[in-house]
Scaffold this active site. Structure first.
Site, PDB file in Angstrom:
ATOM      1  N   GLY A  19      59.496 -49.896   5.641  1.00  0.00           N
ATOM      2  CA  GLY A  19      59.372 -50.529   4.101  1.00  0.00           C
ATOM      3  C   GLY A  19      58.131 -51.163   3.833  1.00  0.00           C
ATOM      4  O   GLY A  19      56.955 -51.084   4.460  1.00  0.00           O
ATOM      5  N   GLY A  56      57.865 -54.099   3.351  1.00  0.00           N
ATOM      6  CA  GLY A  56      58.346 -55.002   4.014  1.00  0.00           C
ATOM      7  C   GLY A  56      57.255 -55.252   5.566  1.00  0.00           C
ATOM      8  O   GLY A  56      56.376 -55.907   5.647  1.00  0.00           O
ATOM      9  N   LEU A  90      44.192 -51.215  -9.058  1.00  0.00           N
ATOM     10  CA  LEU A  90      43.096 -50.535  -8.753  1.00  0.00           C
ATOM     11  C   LEU A  90      43.269 -51.143  -7.568  1.00  0.00           C
ATOM     12  O   LEU A  90      43.084 -52.676  -7.517  1.00  0.00           O
ATOM     13  CB  LEU A  90      41.994 -49.702  -8.655  1.00  0.00           C
ATOM     14  CG  LEU A  90      41.770 -48.881  -9.827  1.00  0.00           C
ATOM     15  CD1 LEU A  90      40.092 -48.455 -10.933  1.00  0.00           C
ATOM     16  CD2 LEU A  90      42.703 -48.027 -10.177  1.00  0.00           C
ATOM     17  N   ASP A 127      38.723 -52.023  -5.730  1.00  0.00           N
ATOM     18  CA  ASP A 127      38.101 -52.585  -7.158  1.00  0.00           C
ATOM     19  C   ASP A 127      37.941 -54.113  -7.223  1.00  0.00           C
ATOM     20  O   ASP A 127      37.289 -55.232  -8.123  1.00  0.00           O
ATOM     21  CB  ASP A 127      38.711 -52.732  -9.219  1.00  0.00           C
ATOM     22  CG  ASP A 127      40.323 -53.133  -9.243  1.00  0.00           C
ATOM     23  OD1 ASP A 127      40.928 -53.890  -8.199  1.00  0.00           O
ATOM     24  OD2 ASP A 127      40.356 -53.097 -10.300  1.00  0.00           O
ATOM     25  N   GLU A 131      58.749 -61.084   1.219  1.00  0.00           N
ATOM     26  CA  GLU A 131      58.546 -62.108   1.271  1.00  0.00           C
ATOM     27  C   GLU A 131      58.507 -63.038   0.521  1.00  0.00           C
ATOM     28  O   GLU A 131      57.631 -63.600  -0.432  1.00  0.00           O
ATOM     29  CB  GLU A 131      56.678 -61.740   1.979  1.00  0.00           C
ATOM     30  CG  GLU A 131      56.339 -63.610   3.113  1.00  0.00           C
ATOM     31  CD  GLU A 131      57.292 -63.296   4.230  1.00  0.00           C
ATOM     32  OE1 GLU A 131      56.990 -65.110   5.098  1.00  0.00           O
ATOM     33  OE2 GLU A 131      57.771 -62.691   4.807  1.00  0.00           O
TER      34      GLU A 131
END
EC number: 2.7.1.-
Length: 305
Positions: free
Chosen positions: A65, A67, A210, A213, A268
């Site tokens: 996932g 994490g 984005l 960028d 986290e």
């Protein structure tokens, strides 16, 4: 011919996933030397990345996932390696993968191993790196469900207030955000600082972000007293407040709050009164679809492994 060799670092809960086993077998039939390692406890992802790099692997597959993806992305970036990353989304939310257009079907996700990697950014705060987004909700107590009324009002920000059942439970915090040609100070209910676009299982807090960028998208949900006091009338009028966000796109932003801030970095936790968020441009090489919505046209790197 470039050797097609990779290591799949798989979340331990997925060890018996038959779709993963079948897809790994298929990649091996296609000529890939694909090793598999499992995580068991905190710190395993970082250790396994180090072992993979020491063994000469230049291609890592992150199976898990958000994490797990954050842990592996951070470990690769800190190693300052040219090794690239393929995302195998196996979590509940898979927010970065979904926004990036990575297929959720295992075999299709692993097809991206054969496309050229792209340089993408990471975010950094408090010595930690994140690939997707840092979020903060204030005055919230996290439980399993969010009030349906609050969902109607808060739209994409609703998950930040999980556990609130009454409008009277909404609390704001005073914060100050400063960046290049940007300054905002006031009471806020929610904050998203995104390299990706969505968090919390599909909620687009930074809808135009984005990943290549060199910038972080900032989304602030302000909470002047008149807004907090009229949430009920907003609900009765059928209005959401997604359009009330203050947005900016910055290479860095400093966030201060005397009350302290509880931040979530792709799962986290982080807290502090004075935090500086920075973009780390091109810090990671990721195999993404050519038409990924998170790519703004940065050139492809010259290899797939």
């Amino acid at each position: 011919m470039t050797q097609r060799r990779a290591m799949l670092i798989l979340h331990g809960k997925q060890a018996l996933n038959e779709d993963v086993r079948d897809a790994v077998a298929d990649k091996r039939k296609q000529g890939w030397e694909l090793d598999v390692r499992l995580t068991w406890e905190a710190g395993d992802a970082q250790r396994l990345v180090s072992e993979a790099l020491a063994a000469g692997h230049r291609h890592i597959v992150a199976g898990g996932g958000d994490g797990t993806l954050r842990d592996i992305a951070e470990a690769l970036a800190l190693a300052e390696t040219s090794a690239s990353l393929t995302i195998l989304p196996l979590g509940t939310a898979n927010d970065f993968a979904r926004a990036a257009g990575v297929p959720l079907e295992v075999s299709k996700a692993l097809q991206l191993m054969d496309v050229a990697p792209r340089a993408v950014d990471l975010g950094e705060v408090g010595g930690k790196l994140f690939l997707n987004m840092a979020t903060g909700g204030f005055g919230s107590q996290v439980t399993a469900n969010t009030s349906e009324d609050l969902k109607k009002v808060l739209g994409g920000a609703a998950y930040l207030f999980t556990g609130l059942t009454r409008f009277s439970e909404l609390h704001s915090a005073h914060g100050e955000l400063t960046g290049p040609d940007f300054h905002w100070r006031g009471d806020l209910l929610a904050l998203g600082i995104g390299n990706g676009r969505q968090a919390g299982g599909g909620h687009e807090l930074c809808p135009t972000a984005l990943a290549d960028d060199g910038l972080l998208d900032i989304s602030i949900l302000p909470a002047p007293q008149e807004v907090v006091g009229t949430l009920r009338s907003l609900l009765e009028g059928g209005l959401g407040i997604d359009n009330m966000f203050i947005r900016a796109r910055l290479p860095w932003v400093e966030l201060k709050s005397t009350q302290g801030l509880d931040i979530n970095l792709d799962g986290e936790p982080l807290s502090g009164e004075d935090l500086r968020f920075e973009a780390r441009p091109g810090a990671l090489h990721v195999h993404l679809p050519a038409d990924s919505p998170l790519l703004g046209g940065a050139p492809k790197l010259n290899r797939p492994d």
